[in-house]
Design a protein around this motif. Structure first.
Motif, PDB file in Angstrom:
ATOM      1  N   PHE A  78       0.849  -1.184   0.000  1.00 14.24           N
ATOM      2  CA  PHE A  78       0.000   0.000   0.000  1.00 14.24           C
ATOM      3  C   PHE A  78       0.891   1.243   0.000  1.00 14.24           C
ATOM      4  CE2 PHE A  78      -2.917  -3.196   1.372  1.00 14.24           C
ATOM      5  CZ  PHE A  78      -4.191  -2.742   1.023  1.00 14.24           C
ATOM      6  N   ASN A  80       0.573   5.337   0.343  1.00 11.45           N
ATOM      7  CA  ASN A  80      -0.177   6.559   0.610  1.00 11.45           C
ATOM      8  C   ASN A  80       0.676   7.763   0.204  1.00 11.45           C
ATOM      9  OD1 ASN A  80      -2.353   8.085   1.468  1.00 11.45           O
ATOM     10  ND2 ASN A  80      -2.454   7.127   3.498  1.00 11.45           N
ATOM     11  N   ILE A 119       3.259  -1.282   4.003  1.00 10.76           N
ATOM     12  CA  ILE A 119       2.752   0.055   3.738  1.00 10.76           C
ATOM     13  C   ILE A 119       3.882   1.073   3.805  1.00 10.76           C
ATOM     14  CG2 ILE A 119       2.116   0.409   6.163  1.00 10.76           C
ATOM     15  CD1 ILE A 119      -0.194   2.185   5.119  1.00 10.76           C
ATOM     16  N   VAL A 156      -1.233  -1.088  -4.193  1.00 10.81           N
ATOM     17  CA  VAL A 156      -2.492  -0.364  -4.020  1.00 10.81           C
ATOM     18  C   VAL A 156      -2.154   1.093  -3.736  1.00 10.81           C
ATOM     19  CG1 VAL A 156      -4.618  -0.118  -2.690  1.00 10.81           C
ATOM     20  CG2 VAL A 156      -3.707  -2.403  -3.172  1.00 10.81           C
ATOM     21  N   LEU A 158      -3.153   4.596  -2.591  1.00 13.11           N
ATOM     22  CA  LEU A 158      -4.202   5.165  -1.757  1.00 13.11           C
ATOM     23  C   LEU A 158      -4.372   6.648  -2.066  1.00 13.11           C
ATOM     24  CD1 LEU A 158      -3.263   3.435   1.614  1.00 13.11           C
ATOM     25  CD2 LEU A 158      -5.212   2.891   0.145  1.00 13.11           C
TER      26      LEU A 158
END
Length: 222
Positions: A78, A80, A119, A156, A158
């Protein structure tokens, strides 16, 4: 000049600038010589390099460096845009309202522990007014090295900012989120960031369906 010396010089110049010193001509702190120094080939040493980085102004306002968290052999990563205020203060991910929401998205929809994924963020230091593209460019080598070392099977992204920077695209985010895209030959799916969902709870249903697509993709890998 070693990497450590370069960083010390840059930190000193930034400190001078903060006291009001002006340069006759703009200085390009991010020349290829400085920016493209050889990065370590293991995550422990890479983290140490990031923790001692002063290549952009975000280093002046951070409390902590948020490098990354999770399974170093994770199949899913992930990404961000930047650490939140709470993450910066507590020096860990998955804290605060947005962190708790992301935990639920991972554990309740993907049915895996948050420790099983990895992450990180585009920039490793919290900004006061939103990280800029120049901040992200400075941190990008660190991120690319993380991806190289983790070797995720799926990324992914975000939020719109993460998607736009990673793929260098300004498409309508609402049209591309949830679709399988590609970043450096790695499949990528973008969805809304937890921070956005807290401000716009009506989009949580869309994010839920995006995460189901992530789950389906991961099940196909097994």
């Amino acid at each position: 000049m070693t990497k450590t010396v370069k960083n010390q010089v840059l930190k000193y110049l930034y400190n001078l600038k903060s006291f009001g010193y002006e340069y006759h001509e703009p200085l390009n702190f991010f020349t290829s010589e400085v920016k493209n120094f050889k990065l370590p080939n293991n995550l422990k040493d890479l983290k140490t390099s990031v923790e001692h980085c002063y290549l952009c102004e975000l280093s002046k306002c951070r409390k902590n460096v948020l490098f990354g968290y999770g399974n170093l052999n994770a199949k899913i990563m992930f990404i961000n845009d930047e650490p939140t205020k709470t993450e910066d203060e507590l020096s860990t991910f998955y804290v605060g309202n947005s962190g708790e929401l992301l935990s639920k998205m991972i554990e309740n929809v993907l049915n895996i522990k948050k420790e099983d994924v990895y992450i990180t963020t585009l920039v490793k230091c919290r900004s006061l007014n939103g990280a800029t593209n120049s901040n992200m460019e400075v941190c990008n080598d660190y991120l690319l090295k993380q991806i190289e070392l983790i070797k995720p099977k799926l990324i992914v992204a975000l939020g719109e900012k993460s998607y736009s920077f990673l793929l260098n695209q300004n498409d309508n985010f609402s049209q591309i989120r949830g679709k399988e895209l590609s970043f450096n030959s790695i499949p990528l799916i973008a969805t809304f960031s937890p921070t956005f969902l807290l401000r716009n709870p009506s989009f949580k249903k869309d994010a839920y369906y995006d995460m189901l697509k992530v789950k389906s993709y991961m099940e196909d890998l097994c």
